[in-house]
Motif scaffolding. Structure first.
Motif, mmCIF file in Angstrom:
data_model
loop_
_atom_site.group_PDB
_atom_site.id
_atom_site.type_symbol
_atom_site.label_atom_id
_atom_site.label_comp_id
_atom_site.label_asym_id
_atom_site.label_seq_id
_atom_site.Cartn_x
_atom_site.Cartn_y
_atom_site.Cartn_z
ATOM 1 N N PRO B 8 80.258 38.821 90.335
ATOM 2 C CA PRO B 8 79.200 38.762 91.350
ATOM 3 C C PRO B 8 79.570 37.934 92.569
ATOM 4 N N SER B 9 80.389 36.909 92.375
ATOM 5 C CA SER B 9 80.740 36.077 93.512
ATOM 6 C C SER B 9 82.103 35.442 93.330
ATOM 7 N N MET B 10 82.735 35.110 94.451
ATOM 8 C CA MET B 10 84.029 34.434 94.454
ATOM 9 C C MET B 10 84.106 33.573 95.704
ATOM 10 N N ASP B 11 84.905 32.515 95.591
ATOM 11 C CA ASP B 11 85.193 31.655 96.734
ATOM 12 C C ASP B 11 86.670 31.733 97.052
ATOM 13 N N CYS B 12 86.999 31.491 98.313
ATOM 14 C CA CYS B 12 88.404 31.469 98.720
ATOM 15 C C CYS B 12 88.538 30.536 99.907
ATOM 16 N N ALA B 17 95.169 33.663 100.065
ATOM 17 C CA ALA B 17 94.937 35.054 99.682
ATOM 18 C C ALA B 17 93.671 35.157 98.830
ATOM 19 N N ALA B 18 92.882 36.162 99.115
ATOM 20 C CA ALA B 18 91.699 36.451 98.293
ATOM 21 C C ALA B 18 92.030 37.656 97.425
ATOM 22 N N ASN B 19 91.896 37.488 96.111
ATOM 23 C CA ASN B 19 92.189 38.561 95.168
ATOM 24 C C ASN B 19 90.897 38.965 94.473
ATOM 25 N N LEU B 80 87.333 33.147 107.938
ATOM 26 C CA LEU B 80 85.884 33.002 107.778
ATOM 27 C C LEU B 80 85.179 34.337 108.010
ATOM 28 N N ARG B 81 85.759 35.179 108.846
ATOM 29 C CA ARG B 81 85.139 36.477 109.135
ATOM 30 C C ARG B 81 85.252 37.470 107.987
ATOM 31 N N ASP B 82 86.021 37.108 106.965
ATOM 32 C CA ASP B 82 86.118 37.960 105.780
ATOM 33 C C ASP B 82 84.987 37.692 104.786
ATOM 34 N N THR B 103 80.993 42.243 94.995
ATOM 35 C CA THR B 103 81.366 40.827 94.885
ATOM 36 C C THR B 103 81.074 40.151 96.205
ATOM 37 N N SER B 104 80.309 39.080 96.147
ATOM 38 C CA SER B 104 80.035 38.310 97.350
ATOM 39 C C SER B 104 81.152 37.298 97.536
ATOM 40 N N LEU B 105 81.983 37.498 98.536
ATOM 41 C CA LEU B 105 83.109 36.601 98.803
ATOM 42 C C LEU B 105 82.726 35.600 99.879
ATOM 43 N N LEU B 106 82.902 34.334 99.548
ATOM 44 C CA LEU B 106 82.667 33.269 100.522
ATOM 45 C C LEU B 106 83.998 32.627 100.857
ATOM 46 N N VAL B 107 84.390 32.693 102.115
ATOM 47 C CA VAL B 107 85.607 32.039 102.577
ATOM 48 C C VAL B 107 85.196 30.719 103.226
ATOM 49 N N THR B 108 85.785 29.640 102.714
ATOM 50 C CA THR B 108 85.402 28.307 103.179
ATOM 51 C C THR B 108 86.507 27.669 104.000
#
Lengths: 113, 109
Positions: B8-12, B17-19, B80-82, B103-108
Motif C-alpha cells: 500500500p505504501s513505500m518511502d524513498c 532508486a525506488a523499487n 520529489l516529483r515522483d 502503491t503510494s510512494l513518498l519521496v522524501t
C-alpha cells in the motif's frame, strides 16, 4: 502532455441536470476509454469505443451514455445527475500496436450540488 | 484478468532508486504488465509496459521475472516529483485497465 484533451476542466451543476463531457484522443488513436474516479471508489472503467463503435462496458450507469464521432472525438453524457455523480472523469486513448498502452487526458471535475 | 498485489505504501529518499514490487501470479501468456502513476488528481500517467522481457525507457525500468509472476518498477533516481500513487496493471492488449489501490510512494528530501 499526453496529447489527449478534455473539456471542460471543471463543471458545476445541480441535481437532475444533464451535462456533456468531451474528449479528443491522440492523433491516430482509434480507441477511447472513459473512467470515473470518485473519492470512495477509485478509478473505475465506464465504457470503451473503437473507431466509432462501442466495444466494452464497465460500471456505467443507465443514466450515462457515450458516443464516438467520425472524427474520433468522444462525448460522455451524464443525465439526471445525483450528488454521488460528483467525481473526476478521465478519458484515455490508445492505438499503438501491439501493446495498446493508454494515454490519459487531464480530466473533467464534475461537482453536482 | 490477472489480479495484482502491491504494497500500500513505500518511502524513498530523494536521489535513491525506488523499487516498486508487484505480484501477478495468475498472469496469462498474452497479458501485458503496465505501470501507471497518478499524481494527486491528475490524469494517470503511462510509465512503461512489458510482456516477457525487461524494459527501460526515459522514465523507468521494468524487471519481469522469468516465470512472469512478479515484476519490479525501478525509478533510478527518485525526485520529489515522483511522489505519486503507482499502479501495476495486468491486462490483455486493447482492453480497459483495472486500477486497484496501487502503491503510494513518498519521496522524501
Amino acid at each position: 502532455d499526453s496529447g489527449v484533451t478534455q473539456t471542460p476542466k471543471h463543471l458545476i451543476t445541480a441535481t437532475g441536470q444533464r451535462v456533456t463531457l468531451r474528449c479528443s484522443p491522440r492523433s491516430g488513436d482509434l480507441s477511447v476509454y472513459w473512467y470515473q474516479q470518485s473519492l470512495d471508489q477509485g478509478l473505475q472503467f465506464l465504457i470503451q469505443y473503437y473507431n466509432g463503435e462501442e466495444r466494452a462496458k464497465g460500471n456505467i450507469l443507465e443514466r450515462f451514455s457515450a458516443q464516438q464521432f467520425p472524427d474520433l472525438h468522444s462525448e460522455l453524457n451524464l443525465s439526471s445527475l445525483e450528488l454521488g455523480d460528483s467525481a473526476l472523469y478521465f478519458c484515455a486513448s490508445s492505438g499503438r500496436l501491439p501493446s495498446n498502452e493508454q494515454f490519459f487526458g487531464p480530466g473533467t471535475r464534475l461537482t453536482v450540488l | 484478468d490477472a489480479k495484482t498485489t502491491q504494497p500500500p505504501s513505500m518511502d524513498c529518499a530523494e536521489g535513491r532508486a525506488a523499487n516498486l514490487p508487484c505480484n501477478h501470479s495468475t498472469i496469462s501468456g498474452n497479458e501485458y504488465v503496465y505501470w501507471y502513476r497518478q499524481i494527486h488528481s491528475q490524469g494517470p500517467q503511462y510509465i512503461i509496459h512489458g510482456l516477457k522481457n525487461n524494459e527501460t525507457n526515459e522514465m523507468a525500468s521494468l524487471i519481469i521475472t522469468e516465470d512472469r509472476k512478479s515484476s519490479t518498477l525501478i525509478l533510478p533516481h527518485a525526485t520529489l516529483r515522483d511522489t505519486a500513487v503507482y499502479y501495476c496493471i495486468v491486462r490483455v492488449s486493447g482492453y480497459a485497465l483495472n486500477f486497484g489501490k496501487g502503491t503510494s510512494l513518498l519521496v522524501t528530501p
